[in-house]
Write a protein that holds these residues in place. Structure first.
Motif, PDB file in Angstrom:
ATOM      1  N   ASP A  74      41.715  42.675  36.949  1.00  0.00           N
ATOM      2  CA  ASP A  74      42.487  41.450  36.807  1.00  0.00           C
ATOM      3  C   ASP A  74      42.887  40.895  38.179  1.00  0.00           C
ATOM      4  OD1 ASP A  74      44.199  39.424  36.252  1.00  0.00           O
ATOM      5  OD2 ASP A  74      45.576  40.614  35.003  1.00  0.00           O
ATOM      6  N   VAL A 119      46.435  40.721  39.171  1.00  0.00           N
ATOM      7  CA  VAL A 119      47.145  41.968  39.428  1.00  0.00           C
ATOM      8  C   VAL A 119      46.623  42.620  40.702  1.00  0.00           C
ATOM      9  CG1 VAL A 119      47.578  44.306  38.557  1.00  0.00           C
ATOM     10  CG2 VAL A 119      47.643  42.336  36.991  1.00  0.00           C
ATOM     11  N   THR A 133      48.283  38.600  45.517  1.00  0.00           N
ATOM     12  CA  THR A 133      47.229  39.045  44.602  1.00  0.00           C
ATOM     13  C   THR A 133      45.929  38.316  44.937  1.00  0.00           C
ATOM     14  OG1 THR A 133      47.664  37.317  42.997  1.00  0.00           O
ATOM     15  CG2 THR A 133      48.903  39.377  42.741  1.00  0.00           C
TER      16      THR A 133
END
Lengths: 462, 1013
Positions: free
Chosen positions: A162, A165, A191
């Motif tokens: 992801d 994340v 991120t």
């Protein structure tokens, strides 16, 4: 009498002292202080030039961003035979967090970013509105491009888990005050998605601000911004947007393929095919690719050698074989793309856009963007190389193989491995998202920046 | 502050009572045989007013009423005579071994050694004369307690490391301050390469009368913000009144390397690498199911010979090239010619000298030529005014070599395979070798550094009253250096030139200064006061030009005027200034209680604008216990005993001139001018401060036949100047700040003995010093240097930090490393290098150092020898990865490593199995770290002075023949070349104790003749 003499002596001393104490206020002549450095529109333009110069550093686009990608992503393409252990460790997938090459690529790239931040913070000094938007556009082009390179070398791929994340790289978007404040410079990693957002914000702004500019010499243009955007979309597997951007560049009519492939390399000036290139002259700039690829006869170190498997990818008459692969005096197989030490370094050239449009059209499906089918685009590249005709309906593998032939040693290897999710089998087996294919956050950064505690990439300790 | 000091100076003036001047004369004779003593120094105590006895032993001097005369003469006991009402003072001087009475040069004055409360090491000019080394600092090695001197390699004219009582700085200099005849001289390295050169090499060692090294705060604090690393005061020779004496000296020396490691010869090399190839092939067949050629090149079935051809270029199984020896030149040695004349009369004295020396180093093309001239003149215009000048001019030409890390440096020849001949059959140099054949560079390039240096000063002394004088001096140190580099097109692959090229640099350093100070000397009954106060100003300006160009018509054209492409050119300028005020007062009561206070206020352009001036005070006290009545009884045994204590602050200024400012510098792109920030600002940047405390005892036994000094000191440095790491995300790497603490502690021990006196005499001097360095605080910074050196809290500066080698697995020949996981401490090993954690492995700083010198004489013969020793330091061989790498690549390897390699299960050895192209112990680890302690016969000289019966027949004053040897014998366990080593391109505060193709030291045996007439 005596007293007078003493007084005379003393007054002499007082005079010397008075004269000398002013001598302690010395300003340097070879450098200037900030107030003098940034006081005029010319100064801001010079600062922008300084940002290009930092971007052209040998550890950035002067060669090591590209070589790092290719050494890491080689899949029976090249071997490292040099004595420098840092590139050797990149090649053999044995990097530690102390890898010196990863470190300087990181620090030098951020140096370029800091200069663009200073430019952007001082835009108000520029009074002419056209100049101001050009300078802003170019600075954002550099910053966006640099963050894109950082995030795809030092972080997990966009599609590996992801991105909202996964940790990207620290986002530094304001200039560093020369009256240095430690606390504000302790920035933790954003991120992956945040970094990509910034890349888009910068490149989209650059695209917009540079749109109405008629040519900009070898500096960034709207087309350069679009071409980098095409790469960014491609890395995100956003094939639809990627083909749109690539198509805009191709169909702009600003660029054309050189007649013979070798004329795209070893050029003192940008070729008609160059969308963006780093300028190297015999007075300025460094071509690290030449240093490490070229034969001794061309003053190179011939540390990076081509493997027979790569050579075998070409048909006998392919001019990319004939003109761009050569043997040195001891029979070492070397790349002919980097022979002239004072030649410019192509960062993005038109051939990549054709291959990218072909691949994106094939993968995106739906309505074809642009006049050419994937087969047509592929054929343009193969015909120019005097290779056999491309299949009318090429497969993805056909296109990827052609990318390897056409764009080899231009810094695409590891990014292509990752976005096509290919397993590397040279020197062991490494999945496309293996931890060792991501550069470590340099140990010096972890040591100097407490906000990076616990944010090291997997496999490199803490 | 400034005004306060001036008031202080003025105040001191009014303390002075004006006494009547008078002329005093007398004769000095020897107490033993009554013969007259010419050349005796006669000095009015506490002043610079003095003279020297003429050929009849007579002197005349104008002095104040209550003056005390100090008579000093080498080899005789000094005497202090209070004149009182007399106008004539004849004295007899006794020959004595006393060494405590010598006059010692201190900052802005002189002192009698006996009265010193600080720690000063002295080296006499005699000890360092005629040594076959380019610079006097190198010649001091082993002669001064607590002064560690290291020459990093055997190249001539290169930087020398000098550490007085350890290193106290991480990012500023650790070298001492050099003062020549009162003037702070330029010691900046002006080299255009990473390897430093030594500007001190332009000073003629044979002109030096004495060297004093001010070590503790009491001695050095008067030099303020640049004294923390010690101060080296050099005093040149001066004329003495009397007959003009001429001296001619000629010396010829022959040089060779001190030590040479043994490398594989041709047959051994082929056999060894074949073995390594077979080993790898077997491993690949077993583990990968593929052979060497397939795995490495994608070409199955490659034979070893094919691999050699592919990797090496031109090779030949029968070749047996001794590349290591090709690095050395056959005619290494030195020719040196000295001429001097000195003399004068009571009013005017002179010393002039001329030296020509031509030294050829041991490495091909290494050469250092020097021509230097000096004239020192002193004139006494009246009883009140005297003045003089020191003038020196020298020119040196240094033919230099590439840095240790370049393929083209001669020592890297040893990496080449002996199966590759240096020359082809047609006699031309082999151009197709695995690494560049450095002999090509030797033949087709030149690198010449020419330095002109003029260190001169003028002074005037005004003897205001017999007790008060004012001295003003102004000096200039002009240093011009021109480096000219030419590389032929044959070297293009190494230089990056197209068809040859080169560069030329020109540096002009103007360093001028003035010192103006009062000296007071007053005796009131049992109280005696000496005081000095004044100011000093120094300005330094450096102008530099450089030009780089390439593409020359042919090898006949070697200057850049013939180059068709100018690739780089620049001019630059930098400067700094120091404005200082200093004062010192020495008080002595009853000849036994000593107290001294000194201080300096230093202002400098180098400091941040909020910290422009620093204050450096020191206090010291001494107690001459042997003068006490209760010591009378044992004075026959304990002839002298003094206890001294000192404490004070000294500083260390930044090396960079503008480190405090936030700056932008040019960054050109293509042909467009660009700028970028170059460093962040620090308005609070200042000097490092060292608080040094010293406690010492000076003693003399048996009428001073044995004398000695014992000192214990602590140096605590705070506000350490540090290029502190900042996150690279800021766009900077470091910022220069004052942070951190470093400690040096140690003791020094000196003992001088007259072992035998008489016709046959033998005297010895032993010095021994231990220093312990520790970084107490760096605010968490880790500063790396060298290969694996670092500055880190809790460790000495420059510790070696890396993976610890654990030897060889006897079962399979794998190299093993200790895991050293700090979270799980144990002695587990691993063959996976990346599993091993790094740890502290060793220390480049010696545990102790010292020297042991002896002088023996019998009739006309004299024999001198000096052993110098360094113990407990480690050296890391950065080239171990290549030359002791178990045949990982084709660099030639040590014979011993080949012989000791693991070969079959059960072999117990430290050398892993040879594996071509596979890592097996070649990675950086403690495997390449070893103890480099050594003891060396540094100098040995034997001379014969012909008796006067012969010399007078030859119309000579003296005739001396001598043979001298330098570095004749070295005892060490170090198994490469020479243990005294620090590779030139990485040498620094942190980069210490590294070997990397460094040239061994030079052994020289020379023969000389010295004629006086």
């Amino acid at each position: 009498m005596k007293k007078n003499n003493i007084l005379l002596t003393l007054s002499c001393i007082v005079l010397i002292v008075a004269g000398c104490s002013q001598e302690l206020d010395i300003k340097p002549k070879d450098s200037v202080t900030e107030d003098q450095a940034l006081d005029s529109p010319e100064a801001i333009q010079s600062l922008l030039v300084g940002a290009y110069d930092r971007m052209a550093d040998d550890d950035v686009y002067g060669g090591w961003i590209q070589m790092t990608s290719d050494l890491l992503g080689t899949n029976f393409d090249i071997t490292w035979n040099g004595t420098f252990s840092d590139p050797g460790d990149i090649w053999s997938k044995a990097m530690t967090s102390n890898n010196g090459q990863a470190e300087v690529t990181w620090t030098e790239t951020y140096e370029a970013i800091n200069v663009t931040n200073i430019v952007l913070a001082n835009l108000d000094v520029v009074t002419d509105e056209d100049e101001k938007s050009r300078i802003e556009g170019e600075a954002k082009f550099i910053r966006g491009t640099m963050y894109f390179e950082l995030v795809r070398l030092f972080a997990k791929d966009w599609a590996d888990g992801d991105p909202a994340v996964n940790l990207g790289v620290p986002l530094k978007l304001t200039p560093t005050d020369l009256n240095y404040n430690p606390a504000v410079n302790f920035i933790s990693r954003a991120t992956v998605a945040e970094v990509y957002d910034q890349v888009f914000e910068d490149l989209n702004t650059a695209e917009e601000l540079l749109a109405n500019l008629d040519g900009n010499g070898f500096y960034a243009t709207v087309w350069a911004a679009k071409a980098v955007l095409a790469r960014v979309y491609m890395q995100q597997r956003d094939y639809d947007n990627a083909r749109i951007k690539a198509n805009e560049v191709i169909e702009s009519g600003q660029f054309s393929l050189v007649d013979r492939i070798d004329r795209a390399f070893n050029q003192a000036n940008n070729s008609v095919e160059d969308i963006f290139a780093i300028q190297v002259t015999n007075q300025d700039g460094e071509n690290a690719l030449q240093t490490f690829y070229a034969a001794t006869a061309y003053n190179g170190r011939r540390d990076i050698r081509i493997r027979p498997e790569y050579e075998a990818l070409f048909e006998e008459d392919d001019q990319r074989l004939q003109y761009l692969i050569y043997y040195d005096v001891s029979g070492r197989r070397l790349s002919g793309k980097y022979k002239d030490q004072f030649a410019n370094i192509s960062i993005i050239r038109l051939a990549e856009m054709y291959l990218l449009r072909a691949e994106a059209n094939l993968l995106a499906g739906g309505t074809q963007v642009g006049p050419n089918t994937p087969g047509d685009d592929l054929q343009l590249i193969r015909a120019r190389a005097k290779a056999s005709d491309a299949p009318a309906n090429p497969t993805l593998d056909d296109i990827l193989l052609e990318r390897k032939r056409e764009l080899g040693f231009e810094g695409q290897f590891i990014h292509d491995i990752r976005r096509t999710e290919t397993t590397i089998e040279q020197l062991g087996t490494y999945a496309w998202n293996d931890d060792v294919l991501v550069l470590p956050i340099p140990q010096r950064e972890v040591d100097a920046n407490p906000s990076l505690k616990g944010q090291q990439n997997p496999g490199y300790g803490n | 502050m400034k005004r306060g000091l001036l008031l202080l100076v003025a105040g001191m003036l009014f303390l002075t009572s004006y006494a009547q001047e008078k002329v005093i004369s007398g004769k000095v004779t020897s107490a033993e045989d009554g013969s007259v003593l010419p050349g005796v120094n006669v000095l009015v105590k506490g002043t610079t007013n003095g003279t020297v006895t003429d050929e009849n032993g007579s002197y005349t001097l104008s002095v104040g009423a209550n003056a005390t005369l100090v008579f000093t003469f080498i080899g005789y006991t000094s005497q202090e005579i209070e004149i009182g009402a007399r106008s004539s003072v004849d004295i007899q001087m006794a020959a004595d071994a006393k060494q405590l009475s010598e006059v010692v040069v201190v900052g802005y004055g002189t002192q009698i050694k006996q009265d010193l409360t600080g720690n000063i090491a002295s080296v006499s000019g005699k000890e360092i004369q005629n040594q076959p080394v380019p610079s006097f600092d190198q010649a001091m090695q082993g002669r001064a307690a607590g002064v560690f001197i290291e020459s990093g390699n055997g190249k001539l004219g290169q930087g020398i490391k000098v550490r007085v009582r350890g290193a106290a700085s991480v990012s500023a200099s650790n070298e001492p301050l050099y003062v020549v005849d009162g003037i702070i001289v330029t010691t900046d390295n002006l080299s255009s390469t990473d390897a430093p050169t030594n500007p001190l090499a332009n000073i003629n060692s044979n002109d030096i009368e004495s060297i004093q090294i001010l070590k503790d705060a009491a001695a050095a604090a008067i030099y303020g913000s640049r004294a923390a690393n010690g101060v080296v005061i050099v005093t040149t020779k001066r004329g003495k009144s009397g007959k003009t004496s001429f001296n001619v000296n000629y010396m010829k020396g022959f040089s060779s390397p001190t030590r040479k490691a043994k490398w594989l010869d041709g047959p051994q090399y082929y056999q060894a690498f074949k073995e390594a190839f077979d080993n790898t092939d077997a491993i690949l067949q077993r583990d990968e199911g593929t052979d060497f050629g397939d795995y490495m090149y994608g070409e199955p079935g490659l034979t070893f010979d094919q691999v050699l051809s592919y990797e090496l270029g031109d090779w030949n199984k029968d070749a047996n090239e001794n590349w290591a020896n090709d690095a050395y030149q056959k005619d290494a040695g030195i020719d040196q010619f000295d001429f001097s004349a000195s003399g004068g009369n009571e009013k005017t004295k002179f010393y002039t000298s001329l030296q020509f020396s031509d030294q050829k180093g041991i490495l091909i093309n290494d050469r250092f030529k020097k021509l230097s001239a000096r004239a020192n003149l002193d004139h006494k215009a009246s009883d009140k005014i005297s003045f003089g000048l020191n003038f020196s001019l020298s020119r040196s030409v240094n033919n230099r070599l590439a840095d240790d890390n370049e393929f083209t440096t001669p020592m890297q020849l040893l990496a080449l395979p002996p199966i590759q001949p240096a020359y082809l059959e047609d006699g031309t140099l082999n151009t197709n070798t695995v690494y560049f054949n450095g002999l090509i560079k030797a033949k087709h390039s030149s690198f010449e550094t020419t330095t002109w240096r003029n260190i001169s000063n003028i002074y005037a002394v005004w003897q205001i009253t017999p007790e008060l004088s004012f001295r003003s001096e102004a000096g200039v140190d002009l240093l011009n250096q021109n480096e000219n580099v030419w590389n032929g097109r044959e070297v293009d692959s190494q230089t990056g030139n197209v068809k040859g090229g080169g560069y030329s640099t020109y540096d002009n350093v103007l360093n001028y200064s003035t010192n103006n100070y009062f000296s007071l000397n007053k005796v009131i009954g049992k109280h005696s006061i000496e005081a000095t106060a004044g100011m000093s100003f120094q300005k330094y300006e450096r102008n530099s030009n450089t030009l780089t160009a390439q593409t020359l018509p042919s090898s006949a054209f070697r200057t850049l005027v013939s180059a068709s492409v100018i690739t780089d050119g620049a001019s630059s300028f930098t400067d700094y200034a120091f404005l200082s005020y200093f004062a010192r007062a020495n008080y002595k009561f009853n000849n036994r209680y000593l107290l001294s206070l000194s201080g300096r206020v230093d202002g400098s352009s180098k400091f941040g604008k909020d910290e422009r001036y620093g204050f450096f005070p020191a206090a010291s006290a001494g107690w001459i216990i042997s003068q006490e009545r209760f010591m009378e009884d044992i004075k026959g045994t304990l002839s002298f005993l003094k206890l001294r204590v000192s404490t004070g602050l000294t500083g260390n200024a930044p090396t960079q001139n503008f480190a405090a400012l936030g700056l932008y510098a040019a960054n050109t792109y293509d042909i467009d001018p660009g700028i970028a920030p170059s460093q962040p600002a620090n308005n609070n940047l200042k000097w490092e401060t060292t608080l040094q405390t010293d406690i010492g005892i000076d003693f003399g036994l048996f009428n001073d036949r044995i004398t000695g000094e014992v000192d214990y000191y602590t140096k605590h440095t705070t506000d350490v100047l540090l290029n502190s790491n900042v996150p690279g995300t800021s766009g900077f790497l470091t910022r220069f700040i004052n942070i951190g603490e470093i400690e040096n502690k140690g003791f020094e021990f000196v003992i001088n003995t007259q072992n035998i006196v008489g016709t046959f005499s033998w005297s010895s001097s032993l010095n021994f010093a231990r220093n312990r360095n520790k970084i107490l605080n760096l605010n968490g910074n880790v500063i790396e240097g060298g290969y694996i050196n670092r500055a880190v809290e809790g460790q000495p500066i420059g510790v070696f930090y890396g993976v610890e080698y654990a030897g060889v697995n006897p079962d399979n020949g794998d190299a093993l490393f200790y895991v050293n996981d700090p979270a799980n401490p144990n002695r587990n090993t691993t063959s996976n290098y990346n599993e091993a954690f790094r740890t502290v492995l060793g220390n480049p700083n010696p545990k102790f150092i010292g020297g042991f010198s002896n002088t023996l004489s019998y009739k006309g013969f004299d024999l001198n020898f000096l052993f110098q020793f360094v113990y407990g330091n480690d050296v890391y061989n950065g080239a171990g990865r290549f030359q002791r790498a178990n045949f990982t690549y084709f660099d030639n390897q040590l014979v011993s490593d080949w012989k000791n390699s693991w070969r079959q299960p059960g072999d117990k050895t430290d050398v892993p199995q040879a594996r071509l192209f596979l890592d097996n112990g070649d990675q950086e680890s403690s495997r390449f770290l070893q103890d480099a302690s050594y003891i060396r016969l540094k100098t040995l000289s034997l001379g014969y002075n012909f008796p006067s019966t012969i010399t007078s027949r030859l119309s000579m004053q003296s005739l001396r023949l001598y043979v001298a040897a330098q570095n004749l014998l070295t005892i060490t366990g170090y198994d490469l070349n020479d243990p005294e080593v620090n590779t030139d391109y990485l040498a620094g505060n942190i980069g210490q104790g590294n070997d990397f193709y460094a040239a061994p030291q030079i052994k020289t045996v020379s023969f000389g003749v010295n004629i006086g007439f």
